[in-house]
Design a protein around this motif. Structure first.
Motif, short mmCIF file in Angstrom:
data_model
loop_
_atom_site.label_atom_id
_atom_site.label_comp_id
_atom_site.label_asym_id
_atom_site.label_seq_id
_atom_site.Cartn_x
_atom_site.Cartn_y
_atom_site.Cartn_z
N VAL A 76 -1.34 2.07 -1.28
CA VAL A 76 -2.50 1.20 -1.55
C VAL A 76 -2.41 -0.06 -0.67
CG1 VAL A 76 -3.65 -0.23 -3.32
CG2 VAL A 76 -2.79 2.04 -3.91
N MET A 77 -1.20 -0.59 -0.58
CA MET A 77 -1.02 -1.79 0.24
C MET A 77 -1.30 -1.50 1.72
SD MET A 77 2.19 -4.26 0.44
CE MET A 77 2.10 -5.49 1.72
N ILE A 78 -0.87 -0.31 2.17
CA ILE A 78 -1.08 0.05 3.58
C ILE A 78 -2.59 0.16 3.87
CG2 ILE A 78 -0.76 1.89 5.30
CD1 ILE A 78 2.04 2.33 4.05
N VAL A 79 -3.32 0.83 2.97
CA VAL A 79 -4.78 0.99 3.17
C VAL A 79 -5.45 -0.39 3.22
CG1 VAL A 79 -6.91 1.84 2.09
CG2 VAL A 79 -4.89 3.30 2.16
N GLY A 80 -5.12 -1.25 2.25
CA GLY A 80 -5.72 -2.58 2.20
C GLY A 80 -5.39 -3.39 3.43
N SER A 81 -4.11 -3.35 3.85
CA SER A 81 -3.73 -4.18 5.00
C SER A 81 -4.36 -3.66 6.28
CB SER A 81 -2.21 -4.31 5.12
OG SER A 81 -1.63 -3.04 5.13
N LEU A 82 -4.54 -2.31 6.39
CA LEU A 82 -5.21 -1.76 7.58
C LEU A 82 -6.64 -2.29 7.68
CD1 LEU A 82 -4.09 1.97 7.89
CD2 LEU A 82 -3.84 0.14 9.59
N ALA A 83 -7.33 -2.35 6.53
CA ALA A 83 -8.70 -2.88 6.52
C ALA A 83 -8.71 -4.33 7.01
CB ALA A 83 -9.30 -2.77 5.13
N MET A 93 -3.56 -6.76 -2.25
CA MET A 93 -2.87 -7.53 -3.30
C MET A 93 -2.55 -6.66 -4.52
SD MET A 93 -2.26 -10.44 -2.05
CE MET A 93 -2.02 -9.50 -0.57
N ILE A 94 -3.48 -5.74 -4.85
CA ILE A 94 -3.22 -4.82 -5.96
C ILE A 94 -1.99 -3.96 -5.61
CG2 ILE A 94 -4.12 -2.78 -7.21
CD1 ILE A 94 -6.94 -4.14 -6.91
N GLY A 95 -1.95 -3.48 -4.35
CA GLY A 95 -0.81 -2.69 -3.89
C GLY A 95 0.49 -3.48 -3.95
N LEU A 96 0.41 -4.77 -3.57
CA LEU A 96 1.60 -5.63 -3.55
C LEU A 96 2.11 -5.90 -4.98
CD1 LEU A 96 3.48 -7.11 -1.62
CD2 LEU A 96 1.86 -9.00 -1.53
N VAL A 97 1.17 -6.10 -5.90
CA VAL A 97 1.56 -6.30 -7.31
C VAL A 97 2.26 -5.04 -7.82
CG1 VAL A 97 0.70 -6.62 -9.68
CG2 VAL A 97 -0.26 -8.00 -7.82
N CYS A 98 1.67 -3.85 -7.53
CA CYS A 98 2.27 -2.59 -7.97
C CYS A 98 3.67 -2.42 -7.37
CB CYS A 98 1.38 -1.40 -7.57
SG CYS A 98 -0.18 -1.38 -8.43
N GLU A 99 3.79 -2.69 -6.08
CA GLU A 99 5.09 -2.63 -5.38
C GLU A 99 6.12 -3.50 -6.09
OE1 GLU A 99 6.34 -0.54 -2.76
OE2 GLU A 99 6.65 -2.36 -1.55
N THR A 100 5.70 -4.74 -6.38
CA THR A 100 6.60 -5.72 -7.00
C THR A 100 7.12 -5.22 -8.34
OG1 THR A 100 5.27 -7.43 -5.94
CG2 THR A 100 6.77 -8.16 -7.66
N PHE A 101 6.24 -4.52 -9.10
CA PHE A 101 6.66 -4.05 -10.42
C PHE A 101 7.15 -2.60 -10.40
CE2 PHE A 101 3.83 -7.67 -11.47
CZ PHE A 101 4.80 -8.47 -12.05
N GLY A 102 7.46 -2.10 -9.18
CA GLY A 102 8.11 -0.80 -9.05
C GLY A 102 7.19 0.40 -9.24
N ILE A 103 5.87 0.20 -9.09
CA ILE A 103 4.94 1.33 -9.21
C ILE A 103 4.82 1.99 -7.83
CG2 ILE A 103 2.57 2.03 -9.80
CD1 ILE A 103 2.57 -0.57 -11.62
#
Ligand code: HEM
Length: 132
Positions: A96-103, A80-90
């Motif tokens: 980060v999202m890939i690591v979290g989703s793999l887990a 979710m942290i990765g998705l928030v960053c993605e959404t705001f163009g970071i």
């Protein structure tokens, strides 16, 4: 593990609906996918895991169940942290999202393995308890 999953599911539910309500009030829907994932992977999936582990306490006591719990509940917030960053163009958001989703995915595969292994074991134990 059943009760722990149910408690954490309730926490995700509160976060999910508060985010949904906030998006509605401020008319900014950019975090809709975060809201949807917190509600569906956090609240709905965790509540179902909790109910399954309560019905099959044998399955809840395994190392697979404990590992599943931690992978799901570390993986989802990281995702979710990765998705928030993605959404705001970071830019760092995607890895980060890939690591979290793999887990989360590995945790889900462990859950599936656990269910296949332990549901029959639970049935055999129940039959033994009833002297069937
Ligand atoms: C009081 C509770 C809730 C509020 C205030 C709320 C609010 C919202 C809002 C404002 C949107 C964005 C709509 C748009 O983009 O036009 C949304 C989308 C969504 N919500 Fe909720 N929500 C709530 C509960 C839930 C729950 C419990 C779930 C699932 C278990 C859920 C799943 C979704 C999904 C999947 C979407 C995306 C729909 C789409 O993009 O087509 N919501 N919600």
């Amino acid at each position: 593990m059943g009760k722990t999953f149910l408690k954490i599911a309730a926490v995700y539910f509160s976060i999910g609906v508060l985010l949904g309500m906030t998006m509605g009030i401020i008319h900014d829907f950019r975090l809709t996918s975060v809201h949807a994932h917190v509600n569906l992977l956090g609240w709905v999936s965790s509540a179902i895991f909790g109910l399954i582990y309560s019905v099959y306490p044998f399955a809840a006591k395994t190392k697979l169940a404990k590992t599943h719990f931690w992978l799901h509940n570390i993986g989802l917030p990281v995702m979710m942290i990765g998705l928030v960053c993605e959404t705001f163009g970071i830019t760092a958001g995607l890895p980060v999202m890939i690591v979290g989703s793999l887990a989360v995915v590995v945790g889900t595969l462990l859950f599936t393995t656990n269910i296949f292994k332990m549901i029959n074991a639970s049935r055999i134990q129940k039959a033994n308890d009833l002297n069937m």
